[in-house]
Enzyme design. Structure first.
Site, PDB file in Angstrom:
ATOM      1  N   THR A 136      71.113  49.137  36.311  1.00 17.68           N
ATOM      2  CA  THR A 136      70.470  47.857  36.619  1.00 17.68           C
ATOM      3  C   THR A 136      71.286  46.754  35.946  1.00 17.68           C
ATOM      4  O   THR A 136      72.246  46.272  36.515  1.00 17.68           O
ATOM      5  CB  THR A 136      68.997  47.849  36.162  1.00 17.68           C
ATOM      6  OG1 THR A 136      68.919  48.257  34.788  1.00 17.68           O
ATOM      7  CG2 THR A 136      68.155  48.798  37.018  1.00 17.68           C
ATOM      8  N   THR A 175      63.987  51.131  28.216  1.00 17.69           N
ATOM      9  CA  THR A 175      63.956  51.033  29.671  1.00 17.69           C
ATOM     10  C   THR A 175      65.063  51.945  30.140  1.00 17.69           C
ATOM     11  O   THR A 175      66.151  51.542  30.498  1.00 17.69           O
ATOM     12  CB  THR A 175      64.138  49.603  30.191  1.00 17.69           C
ATOM     13  OG1 THR A 175      64.091  49.642  31.605  1.00 17.69           O
ATOM     14  CG2 THR A 175      65.387  48.939  29.715  1.00 17.69           C
ATOM     15  N   THR A 191      65.725  37.476  39.770  1.00 16.38           N
ATOM     16  CA  THR A 191      66.351  36.871  40.944  1.00 16.38           C
ATOM     17  C   THR A 191      67.371  37.821  41.581  1.00 16.38           C
ATOM     18  O   THR A 191      67.789  38.780  40.981  1.00 16.38           O
ATOM     19  CB  THR A 191      67.059  35.579  40.573  1.00 16.38           C
ATOM     20  OG1 THR A 191      68.083  35.855  39.604  1.00 16.38           O
ATOM     21  CG2 THR A 191      66.079  34.593  39.987  1.00 16.38           C
ATOM     22  N   LYS A 202      70.743  55.816  31.956  1.00 19.10           N
ATOM     23  CA  LYS A 202      70.887  54.372  32.150  1.00 19.10           C
ATOM     24  C   LYS A 202      70.021  53.651  31.137  1.00 19.10           C
ATOM     25  O   LYS A 202      68.986  54.156  30.686  1.00 19.10           O
ATOM     26  CB  LYS A 202      70.539  53.952  33.579  1.00 19.10           C
ATOM     27  CG  LYS A 202      69.077  54.060  33.984  1.00 19.10           C
ATOM     28  CD  LYS A 202      68.168  52.937  33.543  1.00 19.10           C
ATOM     29  CE  LYS A 202      68.706  51.584  33.907  1.00 19.10           C
ATOM     30  NZ  LYS A 202      67.800  50.512  33.337  1.00 19.10           N
ATOM     31  N   GLU A 225      72.033  44.227  26.375  1.00 20.90           N
ATOM     32  CA  GLU A 225      72.254  43.001  27.143  1.00 20.90           C
ATOM     33  C   GLU A 225      72.699  41.848  26.231  1.00 20.90           C
ATOM     34  O   GLU A 225      71.961  41.420  25.352  1.00 20.90           O
ATOM     35  CB  GLU A 225      70.979  42.633  27.906  1.00 20.90           C
ATOM     36  CG  GLU A 225      70.675  43.654  28.996  1.00 20.90           C
ATOM     37  CD  GLU A 225      69.264  43.532  29.532  1.00 20.90           C
ATOM     38  OE1 GLU A 225      68.450  42.796  28.938  1.00 20.90           O
ATOM     39  OE2 GLU A 225      68.973  44.179  30.547  1.00 20.90           O
ATOM     40  N   ASN A 232      68.184  37.966  30.732  1.00 22.73           N
ATOM     41  CA  ASN A 232      66.791  38.336  30.936  1.00 22.73           C
ATOM     42  C   ASN A 232      65.956  37.219  31.572  1.00 22.73           C
ATOM     43  O   ASN A 232      64.944  37.508  32.220  1.00 22.73           O
ATOM     44  CB  ASN A 232      66.168  38.762  29.594  1.00 22.73           C
ATOM     45  CG  ASN A 232      66.601  40.162  29.239  1.00 22.73           C
ATOM     46  OD1 ASN A 232      66.049  41.136  29.725  1.00 22.73           O
ATOM     47  ND2 ASN A 232      67.628  40.280  28.409  1.00 22.73           N
TER      48      ASN A 232
END
Length: 392
Positions: A145, A181, A392, A170, A266, A387
């Site tokens: 992702t 996650t 979107t 992942k 991230e 984040n």
């Protein structure tokens, strides 16, 4: 690195257009014969539909396929979400001519969006038609992702017929102890009971996926599944040298994968190890380590190369663990910053080493024998950007 797959597993990927067009976003892992299965799942009280299904089906101890998708978590989708996931596994079961309860669905992506079932069902035909044509690396890529690189590794145990353990994972954001996650599928051709495999997996997860944190947020979809199909014909039994080798290899594999997740946090620019020593108990050491690792003030200080040990000792103090200020010692990259209740005034000495990509924070509580280690990241503006725009 060439990835070695365990014997008896086949792979396939397809484009279901779940979130984006023309992207491989669904994958199938298939064992030629029914396999033993063990699993560990999120402790979040809000669980995604696939997690609920997997937790129910795993009771049989048998699995033959895992279907994974990115782009949609199928979480907070009500009864319809469960029905959608079951519809997908039923369709695969009919085409593969296997028991639908032996198929385990895993999903990752946006929470609260209905699954585009029609598009997925169409893609399943491609999955089945192309079964065996994909490589494990392609499966790892299909379930990404916000990941910036695929996470995959393997270990081999040299026996008359080598035992292979493969891990496909992942995860990047919404990472916290008690898993992340994160989806992880571990495959092996060892011959091992589901109960014994469950024991080995639980220990491996405790020292790896449950010892990382990026942002302190626990996902609704965290799942680690392990399948063993016995194709190597080498049996693993308790209290043997091979059992010890297997546990060690599995722990090492999970540790490598978990560190990949942290390094891909991230917006992360640094890999940070938080070590707590000499707490009264291991549980208290882990609590202190997690509190410091999840502190936004600590994370932003590390991102800014700021030797602000005060943020660290403050986090220790509000961790809920009884501590004595005068006993606490704090080291960053081996430099002592706080000792015997007073600062050592070595901040300037530390500044240059804080520019390194790997940082170690050591906290000695001098109160017992408990110790713990948590892996985490710094926190940057890029994390906020990623984040805030994810839907979107």
């Amino acid at each position: 690195m060439d990835i070695v797959s365990p014997k008896g597993f086949l792979y396939s990927i397809a484009k279901a257009q779940i979130k984006y067009p023309d992207r491989y976003d669904i994958a199938l892992i298939y064992s030629k014969k029914p396999a033993q299965i063990a699993g560990v799942f999120t402790t979040n009280q809000i669980k995604a539909a696939p997690v609920k299904i997997c937790m129910k089906r795993i009771r049989s101890g048998i699995a033959q396929a895992v279907v994974l998708n990115s782009g949609n978590a199928n979480a907070c989708t009500g009864q319809k979400g469960i029905e959608d996931a079951i519809k997908i596994t039923d369709y695969l079961a009919e085409k593969l001519n296997i028991n639908t309860h032996y198929i385990f669905p895993l999903s990752t992506g946006v929470i609260g969006m209905p699954m585009p079932v029609d598009r997925i069902l169409n893609a399943l035909n491609d999955l089945i038609k192309n079964l065996g044509n994909a490589q494990p690396m392609q499966v790892a890529e299909a379930i990404m992702t916000t990941d910036t690189f695929p996470k995959i590794t393997f270990r081999q145990i040299q026996t008359p017929s080598p035992i292979t353990i493969l891990g496909i994972c992942k995860g990047a954001g919404m990472i916290s102890p008690n898993m992340a996650t994160m989806l992880c599928t571990v495959l092996t051709d060892a011959k091992i009971s589901s109960d014994l495999m469950k024991e080995a997996l639980k220990d491996a997860v405790a020292q790896s996926f449950n010892s990382i944190t990026v942002d302190g947020d626990m996902s609704t979809n965290d799942t680690v599944l392990m399948l063993a199909n016995g194709e190597s014909d080498i049996k693993i039994e308790r209290k043997t040298a091979l059992w010890k080798q297997f546990k060690s290899a599995l722990s090492d594999l999970c540790s490598e994968l978990s560190k990949m997740i942290v390094k891909d946090g991230e917006g992360a620019t640094k890999f940070v190890t938080i070590i707590v020593k000499e707490a009264k108990t291991t549980q208290e050491a882990r609590r202190v380590a997690r509190t410091v690792a999840n502190s936004l003030l600590v994370k932003t200080a590390l991102y800014g190369n700021d030797p602000n040990w005060g943020r660290i000792i403050a986090a220790v103090g509000y961790s809920g663990v009884p501590v004595k200020e005068e006993k606490i010692e704090i080291y960053i990259n081996g430099i002592c910053l706080f000792q015997k209740g007073l600062p050592t005034m070595k901040e300037e000495e530390l500044k240059e080493s804080l520019k390194q990509k790997e940082i170690e924070v050591l906290i000695n509580l001098n109160s017992g024998k408990g110790q713990a280690k948590i892996f985490t990241t710094d926190l940057s503006e890029e994390y906020v950007r990623i984040n805030s725009a994810y839907r979107t």
